[in-house]
Design an enzyme around this catalytic site. Structure first.
Site, PDB file in Angstrom:
ATOM      1  CE  LYS A 107      -4.369  -1.790   1.669  1.00 18.71           C
ATOM      2  NZ  LYS A 107      -4.023  -3.213   1.950  1.00 18.71           N
TER       3      LYS A 107
HETATM    4  C1  LIG Z   1      -4.660  -4.312   1.361  1.00 18.63           C
HETATM    5  C2  LIG Z   1      -3.898  -5.582   1.295  1.00 18.63           C
HETATM    6  C3  LIG Z   1      -4.248  -6.625   0.391  1.00 18.63           C
HETATM    7  C4  LIG Z   1      -5.447  -6.518  -0.527  1.00 18.63           C
HETATM    8  O1  LIG Z   1      -5.258  -5.616  -1.587  1.00 18.63           O
HETATM    9  P1  LIG Z   1      -6.500  -5.123  -2.450  1.00 18.63           P
HETATM   10  O2  LIG Z   1      -5.957  -4.149  -3.424  1.00 18.63           O
HETATM   11  O3  LIG Z   1      -7.454  -4.484  -1.475  1.00 18.63           O
HETATM   12  O4  LIG Z   1      -7.107  -6.329  -3.092  1.00 18.63           O
HETATM   13  C5  LIG Z   1      -3.456  -7.756   0.346  1.00 18.63           C
HETATM   14  N1  LIG Z   1      -2.399  -7.912   1.178  1.00 18.63           N
HETATM   15  C6  LIG Z   1      -2.034  -6.945   2.059  1.00 18.63           C
HETATM   16  C7  LIG Z   1      -0.880  -7.191   2.939  1.00 18.63           C
HETATM   17  C8  LIG Z   1      -2.774  -5.753   2.155  1.00 18.63           C
HETATM   18  O5  LIG Z   1      -2.404  -4.801   3.040  1.00 18.63           O
END
Ligand SMILES: *Cc1c(COP(=O)(O)O)cnc(C)c1O
Length: 432
Positions: A107
């Site tokens: 993220k």
């Molecule tokens: C947010 C997140 C996901 C999911 O990602 P999306 O784009 O919402 O599908 C997967 N793994 C981790 C570690 C995350 O923080």
């Protein structure tokens, strides 16, 4: 580039309006009006490009009308200042590590890019922007670090007291400065409700410029395309077709991959790998979309029962299920299978995968077993194992070394502000 709502019930807007608005007024999500196709020369150069160069070349296709080129170049180099390496586990199995940013989860890509883009948009407005975000963990830390020290922007994070991990809490409560963390006496749903109420409060809007940093914002999706191109660039002379497996919750990451393919990136298939919260794989298999309350799992960042980016996926394929199936295959997995995959991955390859990455590894394995298509598989690794050290240790019996950054962060004092689960209290704080 103009953007329109997936609901198509409001006017097209500029990038600036889409980014500062977050959600479209008709309740839809903003999508680019058209997706540009990159020329063959781009793919010839791509092999030698760095991540910031890719960010500039791909980013300017979407940002070019609203942001000067030198600013796009600057945003890309500042936001994408950490690597996204491919690690080969064996043969045609690869992991794309997206966890080398400051909060150890993918993220960081979206949050850091969005922060700098918003900074550019508010710079000349003379008005402070308040970014409000409700979090169950990872989003709060990425957004806090992404916006920390950014001029003209204040970040207010709402998180449920006692329901986020210690590492996650420390990552967004120890920064101070322009970051305020509100520890809400309530659940994640309560936090989300408070945030939504504030975002739709017209009275408040007259006093405070407010926007959302949750993954509905298109500014988080655009930078998530870059690392798909970067993966292809690193896999030199790939003789086999490429399959990406994406551990998914709100499906922003996977949607960004589909957009990269639409821009011309040669990808055979995407694997939508989920935990027990499998509404999208179920839709791909049965044609029925049944959103429901989320279930708690060990891959908690993917505990989403009604994924917001599903609307963008449908829009991209014009609601044609068979067309979507041509590009995306999906499956959901239990916690027991996820733990076993963490164990086997350590035994076979000596590699420690966090529980989210393990879901992606499992998705790729089952896809290959069922489809029997020779392919080169790339699993997107979304978090560092140290971020989920307890779960990894239970599954693999390995002690996960703490990264230096995380150790430093854990030793700093928290500055969380307690907040009752009452909208009036939040409003007073936002006005103060
Ligand atoms: C947010 C997140 C996901 C999911 O990602 P999306 O784009 O919402 O599908 C997967 N793994 C981790 C570690 C995350 O923080």
């Amino acid at each position: 580039m103009k953007f329109r709502s997936t609901n198509r019930k409001c006017p097209e807007v500029s990038l600036r309006e889409a980014v500062l608005g977050g959600l479209a007024p008709d309740g839809g999500l903003y999508v680019p009006l058209t997706i540009p196709v990159l020329p063959p020369e781009f793919f010839a150069w791509l092999r030698g490009m760095t991540l910031p160069q890719i960010g500039f070349e791909v980013g300017k296709e979407f940002l070019g009308d609203d942001v000067p080129e030198e600013i796009i170049r600057l945003i890309s180099s500042e936001a994408l200042n950490f690597p996204a390496p491919i690690v080969t586990l064996g043969g045609d199995l690869h992991v794309l590590e997206l966890f080398h940013g400051p909060t150890l989860a993918f993220k960081d890509f979206g949050a850091r890019f969005m922060a700098r883009l918003m900074e550019y948009f508010v710079r000349d407005s003379g008005r402070e922007l308040t970014v409000l975000v409700a979090t169950s963990g990872d989003t709060g830390s990425a957004v806090a670090h992404g916006f920390h020290g950014v001029a003209g922007i204040r970040v207010v994070i709402l998180y449920p007291s006692g329901r986020v991990s210690q590492a996650q809490e420390k990552q967004f409560t120890t920064l101070g400065g322009n970051i305020t963390a509100l520890e809400v006496a309530g659940s994640f749903d309560d936090c989300q409700k408070l945030a939504k109420q504030a975002l739709s409060d017209q009275d408040l809007a007259r006093e405070v410029s407010l926007t959302s940093a949750n993954s509905i914002n298109i500014a988080r999706l655009i930078p998530q395309m870059f690392y798909y191109f970067a993966a292809w660039a690193q896999l030199k002379d790939a003789p086999l077709p490429l399959v990406f497996s994406i551990p998914s919750g709100n499906f922003g990451n996977l949607t960004a991959g589909l957009m990269a393919k639409r821009m011309g990136l040669p990808v055979l298939r995407f694997v939508a790998a989920t935990n027990a919260n499998d509404v999208v794989p179920e839709y791909l298999n049965t044609g029925e979309f049944r959103p429901r309350a989320s279930q708690r799992t060990i891959s908690n960042a993917m505990d989403v029962g009604n994924p917001s980016n599903f609307a963008r996926m449908l829009d991209l394929y014009e609601h044609d299920l068979n067309a979507l199936r041509t590009d995306v295959w999906g499956a959901g997995f239990s916690d027991a299978d996820t733990e076993q995959t963490m164990r086997v991955t350590k035994e076979h390859y000596g590699y420690l995968a966090d529980p989210h990455t393990a879901v992606g590894l499992l998705g790729l394995r089952i896809f290959q077993r069922q489809k029997k298509i020779p392919c080169r598989g790339v699993v997107l690794s979304t978090a560092h194992p140290a971020k989920f050290a307890d779960i990894v240790a239970t599954a693999t019996a390995a002690r996960v070394p703490l990264s230096q950054g995380l150790a430093d962060c854990l030793s700093r004092p928290s500055h969380a502000v307690p907040l009752a689960n009452r909208y009036e209290d939040l409003k007073r704080l936002l006005l103060g």
